[in-house]
Motif scaffolding. Structure first.
Motif, PDB file in Angstrom:
ATOM      1  N   MET A  31     -70.898 -53.543 -28.691  1.00  0.00           N
ATOM      2  CA  MET A  31     -69.760 -52.953 -27.992  1.00  0.00           C
ATOM      3  C   MET A  31     -69.208 -51.762 -28.757  1.00  0.00           C
ATOM      4  N   LEU A  32     -69.207 -51.870 -30.089  1.00  0.00           N
ATOM      5  CA  LEU A  32     -68.719 -50.774 -30.923  1.00  0.00           C
ATOM      6  C   LEU A  32     -69.600 -49.541 -30.766  1.00  0.00           C
ATOM      7  N   ALA A  33     -70.914 -49.755 -30.789  1.00  0.00           N
ATOM      8  CA  ALA A  33     -71.834 -48.630 -30.640  1.00  0.00           C
ATOM      9  C   ALA A  33     -71.696 -47.973 -29.278  1.00  0.00           C
ATOM     10  N   ARG A  34     -71.536 -48.802 -28.219  1.00  0.00           N
ATOM     11  CA  ARG A  34     -71.391 -48.245 -26.874  1.00  0.00           C
ATOM     12  C   ARG A  34     -70.075 -47.459 -26.745  1.00  0.00           C
ATOM     13  N   LEU A  35     -69.023 -47.982 -27.375  1.00  0.00           N
ATOM     14  CA  LEU A  35     -67.727 -47.294 -27.350  1.00  0.00           C
ATOM     15  C   LEU A  35     -67.824 -45.915 -27.985  1.00  0.00           C
ATOM     16  N   LEU A  36     -68.425 -45.853 -29.164  1.00  0.00           N
ATOM     17  CA  LEU A  36     -68.555 -44.569 -29.861  1.00  0.00           C
ATOM     18  C   LEU A  36     -69.459 -43.607 -29.098  1.00  0.00           C
ATOM     19  N   ALA A  37     -70.549 -44.118 -28.536  1.00  0.00           N
ATOM     20  CA  ALA A  37     -71.467 -43.260 -27.795  1.00  0.00           C
ATOM     21  C   ALA A  37     -70.770 -42.647 -26.580  1.00  0.00           C
ATOM     22  N   GLU A  38     -70.009 -43.453 -25.841  1.00  0.00           N
ATOM     23  CA  GLU A  38     -69.291 -42.942 -24.675  1.00  0.00           C
ATOM     24  C   GLU A  38     -68.244 -41.915 -25.087  1.00  0.00           C
ATOM     25  N   PHE A  39     -67.523 -42.214 -26.164  1.00  0.00           N
ATOM     26  CA  PHE A  39     -66.476 -41.307 -26.645  1.00  0.00           C
ATOM     27  C   PHE A  39     -67.056 -39.970 -27.070  1.00  0.00           C
ATOM     28  N   ARG A  40     -68.108 -40.003 -27.858  1.00  0.00           N
ATOM     29  CA  ARG A  40     -68.709 -38.763 -28.346  1.00  0.00           C
ATOM     30  C   ARG A  40     -69.313 -37.943 -27.210  1.00  0.00           C
ATOM     31  N   GLU A  41     -69.955 -38.613 -26.278  1.00  0.00           N
ATOM     32  CA  GLU A  41     -70.544 -37.894 -25.153  1.00  0.00           C
ATOM     33  C   GLU A  41     -69.465 -37.214 -24.315  1.00  0.00           C
ATOM     34  N   LEU A  42     -68.353 -37.922 -24.080  1.00  0.00           N
ATOM     35  CA  LEU A  42     -67.264 -37.346 -23.287  1.00  0.00           C
ATOM     36  C   LEU A  42     -66.676 -36.120 -23.970  1.00  0.00           C
ATOM     37  N   VAL A  43     -66.382 -36.242 -25.265  1.00  0.00           N
ATOM     38  CA  VAL A  43     -65.789 -35.122 -26.007  1.00  0.00           C
ATOM     39  C   VAL A  43     -66.755 -33.942 -26.059  1.00  0.00           C
ATOM     40  N   THR A  44     -68.029 -34.221 -26.368  1.00  0.00           N
ATOM     41  CA  THR A  44     -69.023 -33.149 -26.470  1.00  0.00           C
ATOM     42  C   THR A  44     -69.159 -32.403 -25.154  1.00  0.00           C
ATOM     43  N   ARG A  45     -69.231 -33.140 -24.049  1.00  0.00           N
ATOM     44  CA  ARG A  45     -69.391 -32.511 -22.744  1.00  0.00           C
ATOM     45  C   ARG A  45     -68.212 -31.594 -22.419  1.00  0.00           C
ATOM     46  N   GLU A  46     -67.002 -32.039 -22.740  1.00  0.00           N
ATOM     47  CA  GLU A  46     -65.816 -31.233 -22.415  1.00  0.00           C
ATOM     48  C   GLU A  46     -65.714 -30.006 -23.320  1.00  0.00           C
ATOM     49  N   VAL A  47     -66.032 -30.185 -24.598  1.00  0.00           N
ATOM     50  CA  VAL A  47     -65.987 -29.050 -25.533  1.00  0.00           C
ATOM     51  C   VAL A  47     -67.018 -28.001 -25.126  1.00  0.00           C
ATOM     52  N   PHE A  48     -68.225 -28.433 -24.830  1.00  0.00           N
ATOM     53  CA  PHE A  48     -69.267 -27.497 -24.408  1.00  0.00           C
ATOM     54  C   PHE A  48     -68.889 -26.801 -23.102  1.00  0.00           C
ATOM     55  N   ALA A  49     -68.235 -27.517 -22.198  1.00  0.00           N
ATOM     56  CA  ALA A  49     -67.847 -26.927 -20.921  1.00  0.00           C
ATOM     57  C   ALA A  49     -66.861 -25.783 -21.096  1.00  0.00           C
ATOM     58  N   HIS A  50     -66.132 -25.782 -22.206  1.00  0.00           N
ATOM     59  CA  HIS A  50     -65.155 -24.729 -22.473  1.00  0.00           C
ATOM     60  C   HIS A  50     -65.634 -23.753 -23.545  1.00  0.00           C
ATOM     61  N   GLY A  51     -66.940 -23.756 -23.794  1.00  0.00           N
ATOM     62  CA  GLY A  51     -67.508 -22.774 -24.710  1.00  0.00           C
ATOM     63  C   GLY A  51     -67.242 -23.030 -26.168  1.00  0.00           C
ATOM     64  N   GLY A  52     -66.887 -24.266 -26.513  1.00  0.00           N
ATOM     65  CA  GLY A  52     -66.655 -24.599 -27.914  1.00  0.00           C
ATOM     66  C   GLY A  52     -67.901 -25.156 -28.573  1.00  0.00           C
ATOM     67  N   MET A  53     -67.788 -25.501 -29.832  1.00  0.00           N
ATOM     68  CA  MET A  53     -68.902 -26.073 -30.584  1.00  0.00           C
ATOM     69  C   MET A  53     -68.434 -27.343 -31.271  1.00  0.00           C
ATOM     70  N   ILE A  54     -69.381 -28.252 -31.480  1.00  0.00           N
ATOM     71  CA  ILE A  54     -69.108 -29.465 -32.230  1.00  0.00           C
ATOM     72  C   ILE A  54     -69.487 -29.212 -33.687  1.00  0.00           C
ATOM     73  N   ASP A  55     -68.504 -29.264 -34.549  1.00  0.00           N
ATOM     74  CA  ASP A  55     -68.790 -29.038 -35.967  1.00  0.00           C
ATOM     75  C   ASP A  55     -69.382 -30.285 -36.604  1.00  0.00           C
ATOM     76  N   LYS A  56     -68.777 -31.422 -36.329  1.00  0.00           N
ATOM     77  CA  LYS A  56     -69.311 -32.660 -36.901  1.00  0.00           C
ATOM     78  C   LYS A  56     -68.663 -33.864 -36.239  1.00  0.00           C
ATOM     79  N   PHE A  57     -69.347 -34.995 -36.357  1.00  0.00           N
ATOM     80  CA  PHE A  57     -68.790 -36.287 -35.980  1.00  0.00           C
ATOM     81  C   PHE A  57     -68.368 -36.994 -37.256  1.00  0.00           C
ATOM     82  N   ILE A  58     -67.142 -37.519 -37.270  1.00  0.00           N
ATOM     83  CA  ILE A  58     -66.611 -38.182 -38.463  1.00  0.00           C
ATOM     84  C   ILE A  58     -66.194 -39.588 -38.059  1.00  0.00           C
ATOM     85  N   GLY A  59     -67.141 -40.524 -38.100  1.00  0.00           N
ATOM     86  CA  GLY A  59     -66.818 -41.876 -37.696  1.00  0.00           C
ATOM     87  C   GLY A  59     -66.358 -41.919 -36.252  1.00  0.00           C
TER      88      GLY A  59
END
Length: 435
Positions: free
Chosen positions: A257-285
């Motif tokens: 459940m923890l892994a699925r939670l993090l995967a969903e969270f990171r995918e959501l954030v990455t998709r929104e940042v990319f949609a606005h022309g931003g970049m992902i510098d790093k994932f920190i936990g």
């Protein structure tokens, strides 16, 4: 080429080796069929016997190669053994008539025999190893010329120099030169292919590495314009996104459940940042650091960062509610945003190169994100990013002056979006964070 590159990247060194060995072994069957046809063209009994022996030997080698390739057995030197044996068989086919002393030179079999030589040459070239091409061609040419020399000496030893057909030997030498030229071309082509493929593979690996940070659109633009990714000082909007209460949460829920939670969270954030022309510098936990204005600053970096923060906050709220409805844990998230000067680019450190962003703007953005909890806010942004992004008239935002930021002597003016709009946060003043 792209499909080949993708295949090369998807296979490790061992798998690539056996892929080549299997392909080479099956192609030997084609060469074997040509040898059989060539056997039927042998017009003399002596030649037919030699051809039959060559076919048998080549057939045995082909069967062994097929079995070993399918079973993935055998050492790396076997490819060298096959090349040497094939070269010896070609030399025998070229001048089988030289092994019958006392007979005149007969070139009626030169054309079909020479065809076998070229077929096996191209087969070796398909291994994509120039050294094997030059080994095969070198052995064939040396053996060819050596047999011609033996034939000449045999005639001279009998005192029959007057009976020598020198034009025949010149023809053989010309054919050897043509074969050598074809081998040189094959060797150069395989070398150029390997260089181009290595370059393409490195470029694809670089693209795959950068795709972790940049959206496909930005990445395509970077490659098209050749924008430098070296370290540089730029104005940039930095965003930190973090899940609230994740540490205690991680100690109570199953790892799946923890892994699925993090995967969903990171995918959501990455998709929104990319949609606005931003970049992902790093994932920190359980956190994500994003930036707008790297590796190239534009006039609307702060505006895009603000818009992304608002949209992302809504997406995260909807995501949390969706998880709650399906009975999963539904942590809240906080977003910190600041606009300022930072140093960004590829930091090369031996075997591990990474795009990174450091500086005061990064530290401030991270500490603003930490204010989300005491402010009970979903977004906390510095006045710098609000002003630079022309967001001074944003609705549902609250403003505070004189906010103390950890590690900074000067207090800041901030804007934030309460989790519940209109809720008074006098608790923060009592804690001495604001004045």
């Amino acid at each position: 080429m792209l499909s080949v590159v993708a295949e090369k990247l998807s296979l490790n060194a061992g798998e690539r080796r056996w892929h080549r060995e299997r392909r080479s072994a099956w192609l030997r069957l084609v060469a074997l069929a040509i040898l059989v046809v060539n056997l039927g063209l042998a017009g003399k009994q002596d030649s037919g016997i030699v051809h039959a022996n060559v076919v048998v030997v080549y057939g045995v080698l082909t069967i062994i190669a097929l079995i070993l390739a399918e079973l993935r057995r055998g050492t790396t030197w076997l490819s060298w053994f096959y090349v040497v044996m094939d070269a010896m068989l070609v030399v025998i086919l070229f001048h089988e008539h030289l092994f019958a002393p006392g007979k005149d030179l007969d070139h009626t079999l030169t054309a079909p025999s020479l065809a076998i030589g070229f077929v096996l040459l191209t087969h070796v070239a398909l291994r994509l190893r120039p050294v094997l091409v030059f080994l095969f061609s070198g052995l064939v040419i040396l053996g060819w010329l050596a047999l011609l020399t033996v034939a000449v000496e045999a005639y001279l030893g009998k005192g029959a120099a007057h009976a020598l057909d020198w034009s025949a030997f010149l023809t053989e030498a010309a054919l050897a030169a043509a074969f050598g030229f074809a081998a040189l071309v094959c060797g150069l082509l395989t070398h150029d292919h390997n260089v181009l493929l290595s370059t393409a593979v490195l470029a694809e690996r670089r693209r795959a590495n950068l795709s972790r940070f940049f959206s496909p659109t930005v990445l395509t633009e970077l490659q098209a314009t050749g924008t430098s990714l070296d370290l540089g000082r730029r104005e940039v909007a930095v965003m930190f996104v973090d899940l609230r209460g994740f540490t205690s949460l991680s100690e109570t829920i199953p790892l799946e459940m923890l892994a699925r939670l993090l995967a969903e969270f990171r995918e959501l954030v990455t998709r929104e940042v990319f949609a606005h022309g931003g970049m992902i510098d790093k994932f920190i936990g359980d956190g994500v650091m994003a930036a707008f204005g790297q590796p190239k600053s534009t006039a609307d970096d702060a505006a895009r960062a603000l818009e992304c923060a608002v949209h992302l906050s809504r997406r995260l709220h909807d995501w949390s509610e969706m998880r709650r409805r399906r009975g999963d844990v539904n942590p809240r998230a906080g977003i910190g945003l600041h606009f300022g000067t930072a140093i960004g680019g590829v930091l090369r450190s031996g075997s591990h190169d990474e795009f990174t962003l450091v500086g005061d703007a990064v530290n401030v953005a991270q500490r603003l994100e930490r204010l989300c909890k005491p402010l009970d806010a979903s977004i906390v942004a510095s006045w710098e990013v609000v002003e630079a992004g022309d967001g001074r008239e944003l609705t549902d935002w609250k403003y505070e002056n004189g906010v103390e930021i950890e590690g900074r002597s000067r207090r800041m003016r901030i804007a934030y979006v309460p989790n519940e709009v209109g809720r008074v946060t006098g608790e923060l003043i009592q804690q001495g964070v604001c004045r």
